[in-house]
Design an enzyme around this catalytic site. Sequence first.
Site, PDB file in Angstrom:
ATOM      1  N   ALA A   3      38.417  55.270  30.570  1.00 14.68           N
ATOM      2  CA  ALA A   3      38.197  54.870  29.544  1.00 14.68           C
ATOM      3  C   ALA A   3      39.568  55.064  28.334  1.00 14.68           C
ATOM      4  CB  ALA A   3      37.167  54.983  28.631  1.00 14.68           C
ATOM      5  N   GLY A  23      39.691  49.664  30.029  1.00 13.91           N
ATOM      6  CA  GLY A  23      38.570  50.569  29.741  1.00 13.91           C
ATOM      7  C   GLY A  23      38.413  50.813  28.305  1.00 13.91           C
ATOM      8  N   TYR A  50      44.286  49.059  48.214  1.00  6.55           N
ATOM      9  CA  TYR A  50      43.615  48.599  46.838  1.00  6.55           C
ATOM     10  C   TYR A  50      42.941  47.341  47.078  1.00  6.55           C
ATOM     11  CZ  TYR A  50      43.610  46.791  42.002  1.00  6.55           C
ATOM     12  OH  TYR A  50      43.279  46.112  40.636  1.00  6.55           O
TER      13      TYR A  50
END
Length: 327
Positions: free
Chosen positions: A39, A44, A195
């Site tokens: 975050a 985020g 990924y």
Amino acid sequence: MLIVVVVVLVLARFLYRHRAGRCTSTRSLNGKTVIVTGASSGIGKATSKDFARRGARVILACRNVEKAQAVADDIIKVTGNSEVVVQELNTADLKSVRSFAKRVLEEEPAVHILVNNAGIMGPWARQVTSDGLELTMATNHYGHFLLTNLLLKRLKDSAPSRIINVSSVAHFFAWKLKLHDMNFENRFYSSWRAYNQSKLCNVLFTRELAVKLQGTGVVANSMNPGAVGTGIFLKNDGAPTWLITFMNHALNIVLQAAGKNCELGAQTTIHLAVSEDVEGISGKYFEDCRETWCSWVAKDPEAARALWEVSETDVNLRPGEMFYRYF
């Protein structure tokens, strides 16, 4: 020629942002506790700020505590909500995940929303964590898998509660799940392959989690935030050639110029966390605040079940941590 490129990018930006989904719910989160991993920047950070505006107690679960605290201070200043706190969490380190979960269970009587948002585009050369896991998979999948399991009982006791797993359109490019080699020990590794696989795992994990949570009052959904200029490709260390470095920078420029900003990129996460429209919906995949289709591999219930079993083994999930068995 440059003028043409600029005009095209500006037009693409306008059209893409115009059609982007936006959370329309005004639901308050007063009295609710929310955890957002990763975050301290990007999506985020934008998600956490929205939750704070809604009155939630927001826990910023981040690896860089100093950076996260600066973000928390800014959110408190902007929203007037002092219930924004920072807790250290490195999802690539299973010991850190267990320590974080232990603190949460000791200090927080309830957890109503868990947003598994932290993610990286891993290094070009394969790296292994102290737990023997490939770094991208550890950060993007294994850490969140363990964290969610450790908090399941608290989430169930706090029901109705919601789990949101941030995936990506990149999951479409993982055409097959190599369950016996999830950490690229015996096959070709690239940061993109790792990924893509990790983002596929986010969707499959969500699907099986929803099955295991049926009837508990806890729902779980995954989502694609869209093309967002977060700079994730610039964090990819050690590009092997100047051409790849150039391409990464070019891609980042295109995303910055024509993609969503972080606030728009956070809208689907916020929608899944608060909207009345998704009450009781679980195990689905969303984009632009709407349920949409995922890849055929991500729809396979057998693959989802098998991934869960492999993940339990790889994170050494202990019998006392398998709270889904007692629902």
